[in-house]
Design a protein around this motif. Structure first.
Motif, PDB file in Angstrom:
ATOM      1  N   UNK A  59     -54.342  17.092 -13.966  1.00 51.19           N
ATOM      2  CA  UNK A  59     -53.999  17.927 -12.815  1.00 51.19           C
ATOM      3  C   UNK A  59     -52.868  18.887 -13.150  1.00 51.19           C
ATOM      4  N   UNK A  60     -51.943  18.424 -13.987  1.00 51.61           N
ATOM      5  CA  UNK A  60     -50.810  19.264 -14.382  1.00 51.61           C
ATOM      6  C   UNK A  60     -50.224  18.734 -15.675  1.00 51.61           C
ATOM      7  N   UNK A  61     -49.646  19.630 -16.468  1.00 48.20           N
ATOM      8  CA  UNK A  61     -48.945  19.277 -17.705  1.00 48.20           C
ATOM      9  C   UNK A  61     -47.520  19.793 -17.587  1.00 48.20           C
ATOM     10  N   UNK A  62     -46.537  18.907 -17.824  1.00 45.78           N
ATOM     11  CA  UNK A  62     -45.129  19.296 -17.701  1.00 45.78           C
ATOM     12  C   UNK A  62     -44.439  18.996 -19.022  1.00 45.78           C
ATOM     13  N   UNK A  63     -43.732  19.997 -19.593  1.00 43.67           N
ATOM     14  CA  UNK A  63     -43.064  19.790 -20.884  1.00 43.67           C
ATOM     15  C   UNK A  63     -41.708  19.127 -20.690  1.00 43.67           C
ATOM     16  N   UNK A  64     -40.970  18.939 -21.800  1.00 40.04           N
ATOM     17  CA  UNK A  64     -39.706  18.204 -21.733  1.00 40.04           C
ATOM     18  C   UNK A  64     -38.618  18.951 -20.975  1.00 40.04           C
ATOM     19  N   UNK A  65     -38.820  20.226 -20.723  1.00 42.71           N
ATOM     20  CA  UNK A  65     -37.827  20.999 -19.955  1.00 42.71           C
ATOM     21  C   UNK A  65     -38.169  21.025 -18.466  1.00 42.71           C
ATOM     22  N   UNK A  66     -39.227  20.331 -18.064  1.00 43.13           N
ATOM     23  CA  UNK A  66     -39.618  20.302 -16.660  1.00 43.13           C
ATOM     24  C   UNK A  66     -40.473  21.476 -16.251  1.00 43.13           C
ATOM     25  N   UNK A  67     -40.992  22.249 -17.195  1.00 48.35           N
ATOM     26  CA  UNK A  67     -41.806  23.428 -16.883  1.00 48.35           C
ATOM     27  C   UNK A  67     -43.289  23.068 -16.964  1.00 48.35           C
ATOM     28  N   UNK A  68     -44.072  23.682 -16.085  1.00 50.22           N
ATOM     29  CA  UNK A  68     -45.518  23.474 -16.119  1.00 50.22           C
ATOM     30  C   UNK A  68     -46.128  24.334 -17.220  1.00 50.22           C
ATOM     31  N   UNK A  69     -47.019  23.714 -17.985  1.00 54.18           N
ATOM     32  CA  UNK A  69     -47.699  24.443 -19.057  1.00 54.18           C
ATOM     33  C   UNK A  69     -49.202  24.250 -18.889  1.00 54.18           C
ATOM     34  N   UNK A  70     -49.969  25.197 -19.431  1.00 56.53           N
ATOM     35  CA  UNK A  70     -51.430  25.149 -19.313  1.00 56.53           C
ATOM     36  C   UNK A  70     -52.061  24.258 -20.367  1.00 56.53           C
ATOM     37  N   UNK A  71     -51.414  24.140 -21.534  1.00 57.05           N
ATOM     38  CA  UNK A  71     -51.988  23.331 -22.613  1.00 57.05           C
ATOM     39  C   UNK A  71     -50.881  22.796 -23.510  1.00 57.05           C
ATOM     40  N   UNK A  72     -51.232  21.775 -24.277  1.00 59.96           N
ATOM     41  CA  UNK A  72     -50.277  21.170 -25.212  1.00 59.96           C
ATOM     42  C   UNK A  72     -51.015  20.861 -26.509  1.00 59.96           C
ATOM     43  N   UNK A  73     -50.458  21.352 -27.626  1.00 59.63           N
ATOM     44  CA  UNK A  73     -51.078  21.166 -28.930  1.00 59.63           C
ATOM     45  C   UNK A  73     -50.527  19.959 -29.669  1.00 59.63           C
ATOM     46  N   UNK A  74     -50.871  19.805 -30.949  1.00 57.22           N
ATOM     47  CA  UNK A  74     -50.400  18.653 -31.734  1.00 57.22           C
ATOM     48  C   UNK A  74     -48.877  18.577 -31.800  1.00 57.22           C
ATOM     49  N   UNK A  75     -48.358  17.346 -31.760  1.00 55.48           N
ATOM     50  CA  UNK A  75     -46.930  17.023 -31.842  1.00 55.48           C
ATOM     51  C   UNK A  75     -46.128  17.524 -30.652  1.00 55.48           C
TER      52      UNK A  75
END
Length: 838
Positions: free
Chosen positions: A555-571
């Motif tokens: 439903x949603x992806x959130x990075x370590x800074x608390x921002x929403x992102x559309x995709x996440x790659x390796x590592x």
């Protein structure tokens, strides 16, 4: 008033029937009056002789000599007559009851035979009607076939004699009966009969269109269930094939039927493309009375599949995971990826502070007691543009399993050792985890800014654990850093980048994503949230995935800074929202093509986990049950419930609880989970007499109210070792006190006397210590214990005394023991209880 309380008695001379009406009730409110005749049995009672007059001297009537002879002594005539009347009445009543029972039995037998006759007549009628309908259908089919054959014979000469003009114009109205056939009169007669029955013929319905079924004709039928268009077409096709002399049955389609270990009857019929009724009938013929919603085993299903002529393809439940087969990446598809670095070390050696200095944020200030409670995942970009993914593992001893998982998903381990503390127990554990994961290690010697820092001692201590740093002519890089002043941080990042270059880390971003769950928690408002480190592929918003026993859609992806992102790659570490439940830390996330696949895999894993838990919790054989009963006979258990904010904390607490205890007492975790304490938890705790421990979570209002009503204790903690210490103290309370013996004196027997009403009494001299009346005693003969018990008496000069001191003489007698001899030694001791702790 008669002896029968007003009831009519059956006369002795009457044996005829008695009639009456009985009202019978049937279903749907129907009733019926039935005339019933009850035949009474004739009961013959011997007549009693009239009493004769007695003499005046007796003053009362006497019965006859014969009666008097049979009558017991002391019974008057009136009493005898009354008894005879009562006997007659009892016999009459008994006869009435027997007659009534026989009448009821006859009534029931007649009713049963009548019902049986009705059912047989009904079945006979149904059977005759079915046979008549079948005969009628066969007759109609035979007539239809004859009519069609006659038409074919009649039309053949006409078709041969048709002109070319008629051939070019197929819609011409040339009469079909141009060449009459010998069967024409019979055909006309048959058509007249069909018209009489109301059957439409080809000519009546208007030429070629007569044989076709229209929607109005299909819907014009009255009463009952109407046949579908497809059924009518199949019937026409069968009739046409019969008329042409062909086979009415279609060729059997043999299918490959995939057969799991258990399958529902309806699903089996669906996979074979057979009717469910036929499959149920085949099972009944094989002695299995099942419905379409019941499951059957694979062996039975295989027999049915072979009976229907299909091929069996055995599959396992585990085959659902075949869609997650490992994809072999081509070398040209691989692209460089950032390294994943795990920071490990002893508690309070500055791991989080070091990462804090690198990230330039204050992570440590938010932790209770300055201890990292969860695995955190962060991405850091260095000054030269290199991207590094850091995993910060807790340093407390209870989080060993979490640290182990951190080591398995990592590429490089940074071992933080404080320069003022050197190598500690958890530092050794971190080294072992890194070695087990077979990942390269970089030693960061922290707190070098402290006055008592000794980096050389750290390097020397590491030699004992086969860690040889570069300064000691080894291959392991070591960097002196200070998280407080920032000294050596650039050197550390440079060492990490150098190590990453040597590893040549690559991954394929253009494939279905795969990752590992670093942490999972139940977030109020957002639902289950998992921190996932992507290892392969790219995870995008909208992807369907399965992770452990859970599945969902991103439903949603959130990075370590608390921002929403559309995709996440390796590592790349991201928080994933959209799960249907909380997974366990360490579970693998796999993206699937469809939601059905993901759900099927999750359900299979959940079933497998339940079976595993059930098998682990129960003994499988009688011998094991007996062994368990023997083993648990003397073991006290402290049951507890644990609820934590994240899965990793819950697992770590459970592991810490398992380590508490010994052969006599142990801690049993009834349930551990993630999220707030609920009423269900309180119910389980109340039923088991267990307290509830909440780690960084609280009970909701209804749970608090229920706990107050039922007297269930709820304790809250934010630092894990406080929880462990409290449980350890509670478990220590279950330990039985240790019994210790304290020797207080010895006495030597000089002479043995026999005293009346007492038995043998030993005349003793206290050689050491003191003898007390309340103390325990042992009798030693040649330094061998021959008796242990208590004193019956302790006397000094014929007086009972409480104690006798060393050097004094006294008399002693044992309770229930007389075998005492001169020269024996009496050992006097006291028992005391000492509290034990775990």
């Amino acid at each position: 008033m008669s002896d029968n309380d007003g009831k009519k008695t059956l006369g002795l001379g009457v044996g005829g029937p008695r009639s009456g009406n009985v009202k019978q009730s049937f279903s749907h409110g129907r009733t019926k009056n039935v005339v019933v005749e009850t035949k009474r049995k004739r009961v013959v009672v011997p007549k009693v002789a009239a009493p004769k007059a007695a003499g005046a001297a007796g003053g009362s009537g006497m019965v006859s000599a014969g009666m008097a002879g049979k009558r017991p002594a002391g019974i008057s005539d009136a009493e005898m007559e009354r008894r005879l009347k009562a006997l007659q009445a009892a016999k009459l009543r008994e006869a009435d009851e027997i007659a009534q029972r026989e009448a009821d039995e006859r009534e029931r037998a007649e009713e049963r035979s009548r019902r049986r006759a009705e059912m047989e007549a009904k079945e006979r009628e149904q059977r005759e009607a079915a046979e008549a309908a079948k005969a009628k259908a066969e007759e109609e089919e035979r007539k239809a076939a004859e009519a069609a054959a006659a038409k074919v014979v009649a039309e053949a000469p006409a078709a041969a004699a048709a002109s070319p003009a008629a051939e070019s114009s197929p819609r011409s109205a040339a009469p079909r009966s141009a060449a009459p056939s010998p069967n024409a009169p019979r055909k006309a007669e048959r058509e007249r009969e069909e018209r009489g029955r109301g059957v439409k013929t080809r000519d009546d319905a208007g030429g070629r269109r007569a044989g076709k079924l229209t929607l109005n004709q299909a819907l014009s039928g009255e009463g009952g269930r109407q046949k579908s268009m497809a059924a009518m077409k199949r019937k026409q096709e069968r009739a046409r094939q019969k008329a042409m002399g062909g086979s009415a049955t279609r060729e059997k389609v043999v299918r490959d039927v995939q057969l799991p270990e258990a399958i529902m009857v309806s699903e089996l019929a669906n996979r074979m493309a057979e009717r469910v009724g036929d499959v149920v009938k085949a099972l009944m013929n094989n002695g299995m009375m099942v419905t379409q919603n019941e499951a059957i085993d694979a062996d039975t299903a295989e027999l049915i599949i072979e009976e229907f002529g299909h091929r069996v393809v055995r599959v396992s439940d585990a085959d659902v995971e075949d869609v997650l087969t490992k994809i072999e990446d081509k070398p040209e598809d691989l692209k460089p990826r950032p390294p994943v670095i795990t920071i490990m070390g002893h508690v309070d050696h500055g791991k989080t502070s070091l990462l804090d200095a690198i990230r330039k944020t204050k992570v440590v200030s938010g932790e209770a007691g300055g201890i990292t409670q969860h695995i955190g995942a962060y991405q850091v970009t260095t000054d030269n543009g290199a991207v590094l993914s850091f995993l910060d593992t807790p340093g407390h001893a209870a989080f060993t399993s979490m640290r182990s998982r951190g080591a398995h998903v990592t590429d490089i381990v940074v071992l933080v050792v404080a320069a003022d503390d050197a190598v500690m127990p958890q530092t050794i554990e971190a080294i072992n985890h890194a070695k087990a994961a077979k990942v390269p290690m970089i030693v960061a010697i922290n707190k070098v800014d402290k006055p008592n820092a000794n980096p050389t001692k750290v390097r020397t201590d590491l030699l004992q654990h086969e860690i040889v740093v570069e300064q000691m002519s080894g291959e392991v890089q070591d960097v002196e850093v200070s998280a407080h002043t920032g000294q050596g941080l650039d050197d550390l990042l440079e060492a990490i980048a150098l190590q990453a270059e040597l590893l040549e880390l690559k991954a394929n971003p253009d494939r279905a994503a795969q990752g590992a769950v670093i942490e999972a928690q139940l977030d109020v408002g957002r639902g289950p949230v998992a921190t996932v480190l992507i290892q392969n592929g790219t995870l995008r918003q909208g992807d369907i995935f399965v992770v452990g026993e859970q599945y969902g859609k991103v439903r949603a992806l959130i990075n370590d800074k608390g921002e929403r992102v559309k995709e996440a790659g390796p590592s790349v570490p991201v928080e994933v929202l959209g799960l249907n439940g909380t997974p366990a830390a360490g579970d693998v996330l796999n993206v699937t093509e469809t939601e059905a696949q993901a759900r099927e895999i999750a359900e299979y894993r959940e079933k497998l986990a339940k079976e595993k838990r059930a098998t682990a919790g129960a003994a499988t054989t009688l011998e094991q049950l007996m062994a368990n009963a023997k083993a648990n006979e003397s073991v006290s258990e402290l049951p507890i419930l644990v609820k934590a904010d994240v899965q990793g904390s819950a697992e770590a607490i459970v592991q810490a609880m398992e380590k508490i205890g010994n052969d006599e007492v142990r801690v049993r975790v009834l349930h551990s989970g993630v999220g707030a304490i609920t009423e269900t938890d309180i119910g389980l705790a109340e039923a088991s007499g267990a307290p509830v421990f909440g780690f960084n979570v609280r009970a909701n209002a209804s749970a608090r109210q229920t706990a107050n009503q039922k007297g269930v204790e709820i304790r809250y903690y934010s630092v894990i070792y406080d929880l462990v210490d409290d449980v350890k103290a509670a478990a220590s309370g279950l330990l039985s006190n240790e019994i210790r013996e304290k020797f207080i004196g010895y006495a030597s027997i000089k002479e043995v006397f026999k005293v009346t009403h007492v038995g043998k009494v030993a005349g003793c001299l206290i050689t050491e210590g003191v003898a007390r009346r309340s103390a325990g005693v042992r009798l030693l003969r040649d330094d061998v214990v021959v008796h242990e018990g208590t004193l019956k008496t302790l006397k000094r000069f014929k007086d009972e005394v409480a104690d006798v001191h060393s050097g004094q003489e006294c008399g002693m007698a044992f309770e229930n023991y007389d075998d005492i001899r001169p020269g024996d030694v009496i050992e006097i001791f006291e028992r005391e209880e000492v509290e034990r702790n775990l």
